[in-house]
Scaffold this motif. Structure first.
Motif, short mmCIF file in Angstrom:
data_model
loop_
_atom_site.label_atom_id
_atom_site.label_comp_id
_atom_site.label_asym_id
_atom_site.label_seq_id
_atom_site.Cartn_x
_atom_site.Cartn_y
_atom_site.Cartn_z
N GLY A 36 0.81 -1.23 -0.05
CA GLY A 36 0.08 0.32 -0.08
C GLY A 36 0.86 1.23 0.08
N TYR A 37 0.30 2.62 -0.51
CA TYR A 37 0.74 3.51 -0.51
C TYR A 37 -0.06 4.71 -0.40
CZ TYR A 37 -0.30 5.10 -5.03
OH TYR A 37 -1.32 5.70 -6.23
N ARG A 38 0.36 6.03 0.29
CA ARG A 38 -0.47 7.06 0.50
C ARG A 38 0.23 8.30 0.11
NH1 ARG A 38 -2.40 10.52 4.63
NH2 ARG A 38 -1.27 9.37 6.14
N ARG A 39 0.18 9.23 -0.55
CA ARG A 39 0.80 10.20 -0.74
C ARG A 39 0.78 11.53 0.58
NH1 ARG A 39 -0.39 15.28 -2.95
NH2 ARG A 39 -2.63 14.75 -3.63
N LEU A 40 1.74 11.86 1.03
CA LEU A 40 1.50 12.73 2.22
C LEU A 40 1.65 14.22 1.64
CD1 LEU A 40 4.36 11.00 4.47
CD2 LEU A 40 1.79 10.81 4.56
N THR A 41 0.49 15.05 1.96
CA THR A 41 0.36 16.23 1.47
C THR A 41 1.49 17.34 2.21
OG1 THR A 41 -1.41 16.42 3.07
CG2 THR A 41 -1.70 15.78 0.63
N GLY A 42 1.52 18.48 1.60
CA GLY A 42 2.21 19.60 1.97
C GLY A 42 3.58 19.85 1.53
N GLY A 43 4.38 18.81 0.96
CA GLY A 43 5.73 18.92 0.27
C GLY A 43 5.57 20.07 -1.01
N VAL A 44 6.62 20.59 -1.13
CA VAL A 44 6.65 21.45 -2.17
C VAL A 44 7.83 21.10 -3.04
CG1 VAL A 44 5.23 23.43 -1.31
CG2 VAL A 44 7.76 23.55 -1.28
N CYS A 45 8.82 20.44 -2.39
CA CYS A 45 10.10 20.19 -3.22
C CYS A 45 10.51 18.70 -3.59
CB CYS A 45 11.21 20.95 -2.52
SG CYS A 45 11.33 22.81 -2.39
N SER A 46 9.61 17.83 -3.11
CA SER A 46 9.78 16.73 -3.52
C SER A 46 8.42 16.00 -3.10
CB SER A 46 10.58 16.05 -2.28
OG SER A 46 10.27 15.91 -0.90
N ALA A 47 8.43 14.71 -3.72
CA ALA A 47 7.24 13.95 -3.37
C ALA A 47 7.49 12.82 -2.34
CB ALA A 47 6.95 12.99 -4.84
N VAL A 48 6.42 12.75 -1.42
CA VAL A 48 6.74 12.15 -0.21
C VAL A 48 5.68 11.23 -0.05
CG1 VAL A 48 7.02 11.97 2.48
CG2 VAL A 48 7.81 14.22 0.91
N ASN A 49 5.82 9.85 0.21
CA ASN A 49 4.62 8.85 0.28
C ASN A 49 4.89 7.99 1.51
OD1 ASN A 49 2.80 8.65 -2.39
ND2 ASN A 49 4.93 9.18 -3.05
N ARG A 50 3.84 7.70 1.98
CA ARG A 50 3.82 6.66 3.19
C ARG A 50 3.68 5.45 2.52
NH1 ARG A 50 -0.66 6.00 7.49
NH2 ARG A 50 -1.33 4.72 6.23
N LEU A 51 4.48 4.36 2.69
CA LEU A 51 4.30 3.01 2.07
C LEU A 51 3.91 1.99 3.11
CD1 LEU A 51 7.41 3.16 -0.45
CD2 LEU A 51 4.98 4.01 -0.75
N THR A 52 3.28 0.97 2.78
CA THR A 52 3.04 -0.25 3.76
C THR A 52 3.80 -1.42 3.18
OG1 THR A 52 0.73 0.80 4.15
CG2 THR A 52 1.34 -1.46 4.98
N VAL A 53 4.78 -1.90 3.92
CA VAL A 53 5.73 -2.87 3.54
C VAL A 53 5.14 -4.19 4.45
CG1 VAL A 53 7.90 -3.93 3.09
CG2 VAL A 53 7.59 -1.38 2.95
N GLU A 54 4.99 -5.20 3.73
CA GLU A 54 4.60 -6.50 4.52
C GLU A 54 5.76 -7.60 4.32
OE1 GLU A 54 0.57 -8.61 4.66
OE2 GLU A 54 1.59 -9.50 2.85
#
Length: 314
Positions: A36-54
């Motif tokens: 799973g993954y979810r984009r984290l909002t608020g960054g302006v200079c990079s793409a930041v995602n929270r990933l779920t690793v099993e």
């Protein structure tokens, strides 16, 4: 960052590539897979995602930061990696590095950093503002008490604020004379001040909270040693822009009371002046819908903070 065009594009909204997800899984150990993954909002200079690793029936959250390839942005990632190494084990709530691919060789060309996930969330709607600002002042005092290595801050080199002949009064300034007077103060040589360890981007959007406590400090691209008013002033500018100049002044008072020092007014003004016509756009992007943003009144609130700081200089 000078590559303003890409920040207005869709890179930050794209899901991580197949190559990136495979790299993350391999970095997390044999048998790992990203579920799973979810984009984290608020960054302006990079793409930041929270990933779920099993892995082996256990799930772990990790954070992935990526920059677009081909724009020479690897330097920002290299700085963050080095700086996270400096603050590791310091007692500050900072992420740990799990893996890095600065060249983007295994991530589809995107320079990438994989980190542990810190508990908490960005908190911009405090029910008790004084308590909220007290916690911010306390974490700043703790940060500044650390004896950690970093380069000395150079005011006209290590920040985007302009030298005297490059300053511009914001188009919606209510009192242009206030800004011009502040620009005039900047023409004087910076005063000597006790050099402390600095984050240099100590903003509310770079703090994570849980149950009334700050549980994370993020965005470690710019550490230096220099006047403590640089960090506090950056945060004060943000509070003035987003909330009120009164909140900005309250943070200064709380910090000085907790630290037992008086912030140098020249360096305080210097940090407050890190504001221009693009400021409302980027602040609104960083807030990312977490609270209402009064864009039309932003410049006038920062202007009041600058005028107040000028009075302290006499």
């Amino acid at each position: 960052m000078t590559d303003g065009d890409w920040r207005d594009g869709g890179f930050r909204q794209r899901r991580p590539s197949v190559e990136t997800l495979a790299w993350v899984a391999a970095s997390m150990g044999r048998g790992s897979r990203v579920v799973g993954y979810r984009r984290l909002t608020g960054g302006v200079c990079s793409a930041v995602n929270r990933l779920t690793v099993e892995r082996r029936g256990m799930r772990t959250f990790v954070v992935l930061r990526q920059y677009p390839g081909g724009l020479g942005l690897q330097g920002s990632l290299e700085k963050e990696i080095a700086n996270l190494g400096v603050v590791a084990g310091s007692g500050l709530p900072v992420p740990s590095i799990l893996a890095a691919d600065v060249a983007g060789a295994s991530t589809g060309g995107a320079p990438s950093l994989l980190m542990t996930r810190l508990q908490g969330h960005v908190h911009l709607n405090p029910a008790e503002p004084r308590s909220w600002m007290t916690r911010i002042a306390e974490i700043a005092v703790l940060l500044h008490s650390l004896d950690l290595p970093a380069k000395m801050f150079r005011p006209w080199t290590d920040s985007w604020i302009a030298p005297l002949d490059g300053f511009q009064v914001p188009v919606d300034a209510q009192k242009p004379a206030v800004w011009k007077a502040a620009f005039g103060v900047m023409a004087a040589p910076p005063p000597k001040d006790t050099a402390v360890f600095l984050h240099c981007d100590l903003l509310p959007v770079n703090m994570l909270w849980s149950r009334g406590r700050i549980t994370g400090l993020t965005d470690w691209n710019s550490i230096h040693r220099g006047a403590r008013a640089i960090d506090v002033g950056h945060c004060r500018r943000y509070l003035a822009a987003l909330y009120s100049p009164e909140w900005s002044e309250q943070l200064r008072s709380l910090y000085e009371s907790i630290a037992g020092v008086t912030l140098d007014p020249w360096w305080d003004l210097y940090a407050l002046l890190h504001y221009d016509d693009s400021g409302p756009k980027w602040i609104r992007s960083q807030v990312a819908g977490r609270r209402p943003v009064d864009v039309p009144g932003m410049t006038s609130r920062v202007e009041v903070a600058i005028e107040t700081a000028l009075r302290r200089l006499g």
